[in-house]
Design a protein around this motif. Sequence first.
Motif, short mmCIF file in Angstrom:
data_model
loop_
_atom_site.label_atom_id
_atom_site.label_comp_id
_atom_site.label_asym_id
_atom_site.label_seq_id
_atom_site.Cartn_x
_atom_site.Cartn_y
_atom_site.Cartn_z
N GLU A 145 36.55 143.80 26.45
CA GLU A 145 37.43 144.90 26.78
C GLU A 145 36.93 145.72 27.96
N ARG A 195 45.06 140.04 27.49
CA ARG A 195 44.47 141.16 26.76
C ARG A 195 44.54 142.40 27.64
N SER A 233 43.65 146.32 27.86
CA SER A 233 42.88 147.40 27.25
C SER A 233 43.21 148.70 27.97
N THR A 282 43.03 147.59 22.48
CA THR A 282 43.36 146.38 23.23
C THR A 282 44.59 145.73 22.61
#
Length: 765
Positions: free
Chosen positions: A596, A739, A741, A755
Amino acid sequence: MTHTNRLAKETSPYLLQHQHNPVDWYPWGEEAFERARRENKPIFLSVGYSTCYWCHVMERQCFEVEPIAALMSRLFVCIKVDREERPDVDQLYMSAIQIISRQGGWPMSVWLTPDRRPFYGGTYYPPTDMQGRPGFPRVCNAIDDAWRNRSGEVTESADQIASMLQRLARPSTPNETLRIEPAFIGSLVDRSVADYEPHFGGFGHAPKFPRQTALELLLTYLHSDLDEKETGGRTPKAKVRAMLLHTLDAMMHGGIRDHLGGGFHRYSTDAKWLVPHFEIMLYDNAMLLVCYAEAYRLTGDARYAQVSRDIADFVLREMTSPEGAFYTAFDAEVDHQEGLNYLWTPAEVEAVLGPDDARRFNRVYGLDRGPNFADPHHGSGVADKNILFVAEPNVPGATSALLDAELQAMRLKLREHRATRKQPLLDTKVLTSWNALMIRGLAVAGRVLEESRYTDAAAKAATHLLSYHATDDGGLYRTSRDGVKKYRAFLDDYAFLAWALTDLAVATQDPRWTTEAKRLVDVMTDRFGDEVTGGFYFTDRLADDLFIRQKTAQDSPLPSGNAAAAMALTALSMTFPSLTDAAQRTIAVFSQGVVEHGEAMGSMVQAALLSLLKDGPFAINAEVVDDTPPAPTTQSLVEAARDAVATTAAWTSAKELRVEMTIRDGWHVNAGVVPAGSGLIPTTLVVEPTALVAGIGYPPGEPFQPDPSLPEVRVYGGRTEIIVHWHDAPPDPAQVRVRLSYQPCNASACLPPVTAVLTPEGGRK
């Protein structure tokens, strides 16, 4: 008669600076806590350090002023803490300040309930309302009013902040199985150089910090034999190398470097590396010593060897105790004027060198271009003095101004003359962790430069720490000064020293340092280790004066203790193979954080890379880390963070993917780039398969400045798009993973970072 308070009994130079304040100061401890409970008063906690310029300013403007001091002493139980002695206190409450104000820094000013939970705070406060910023007395009176008349609001704020701190103190659980392999490292290197600034070098925008942990990661990556095809990174090694060397060149030529003394100041206030914040910290120079020595090993460029020698010689000359230990820092100011000792005029240079040498020196070091420094706090604001910088890096008859013998002689003359001026304060504390970083720096430089006097100095300092800072039960003290040793050591102290001793063992080929490093990691594991999930807490198991025991791995300017522990364990596993598992478990615990926020965890990425190079790829399963559900209050904050932003991902063409964020009214998220050292969490997009991604287009964001005294940041609000461009269309779009974040914030506070894992919609168009 001069007033004297309880701080007169302390040994910290910072606390002693405040011993004559008319404030009724307490040191951190049970005496203050008991009074707060007994009288049901809030605690005002002020945290700083001896060489902090703005700490001095707030002291002069507020803490030395009788009416303000009397107000503080009447309304609160006032506690002073030296952040360098008690990094645990500083770390916990700085996290709270970043939640409350979205900024961090020193002096840190935070108000606590009697049970030491924070409910309000900030950094520097002026004595009166100024530029939209409330004056310190007004803040004090408002907090007193809230405490007496709106106690429910105070309790609710303290509960909410405590819940968020509990969340942040525990590593995130991986969303899925991860694999530490070359492609994983390649994607993290890409992110680490994403904010490279091509005009003047460095990473991020002004103010510019050296970012040593990122530099050392890049050096380790460049020294490695990882194949670029394996890593799948978008940034070729040659380009990473060019970014790194451009940054090192810009810093060594810039005003951030003390060209007469050889050390580096803390950071540059501008983009050009010209105007430094003039503090000189031991840890900065220790880590830069490693970076420049390793750059010399990488390139063979004698300039980097010279910068390494200059750093080492400066520390041994000016920051070393008779016993061989290293002092903490030089102040930024002399007679209340920032940088005064380091500034010159052409006439002053000529008076020392004579007209002919001065003419050459002034040309090379930029004095013939006119003054470049105006005191930001005194005078007319018009530049009238010069910070030395290398305006002409290459000079006739020599490869570099840094190597020219005549210029070296001139610098020595000017340095000797400068020594006759009034000098900035030297903080003579000896800190175990910072000393360990310098021991490591000298060991690395001694080995690379083949300078035995550096390895000898490292060995002398290590011997001193292992004996003088040893406790009766086999542990370590954190700090010593004037014959007084204080405080149980923290994770950083054990991890940094063990890590340093592994490098000292390589440099000296003396096995006793390996033996000592193994003993330290055994003690560290016993006192700080998490037996259930792996990794290490920052405070030992006997610590009882903080309401949270933190377990984190983000770098500050320093490497994180957990990353240093992992690197020490990996190095020691070559002799003690059983330690391999402990090293990999430590990396595993923080792996989701690396996914992240890897750009803020350069040392943990370096630890993963070193483990990969030694033992090959390894998998991390979600169940190996702490899966304890968060407390209900914390969970509600996480849910609120997810509810504040709606996210989608959709294909707009075969080679373009659009990720959309719709942010609720009243909220925003930080842009893709945040100011270095701010503690803010940027919006970050990770797309797999990484090798096919040509670039990620983050929008610049809108300017946001909730407080005129704090730096402007850029944020996203409303509807925001991030565009992913692909070199080639992914063969199977169903396998693409996204993903995203981000951390939602409003004008006064931030929710926990989250996330979102997205599956792109619409197939391939």
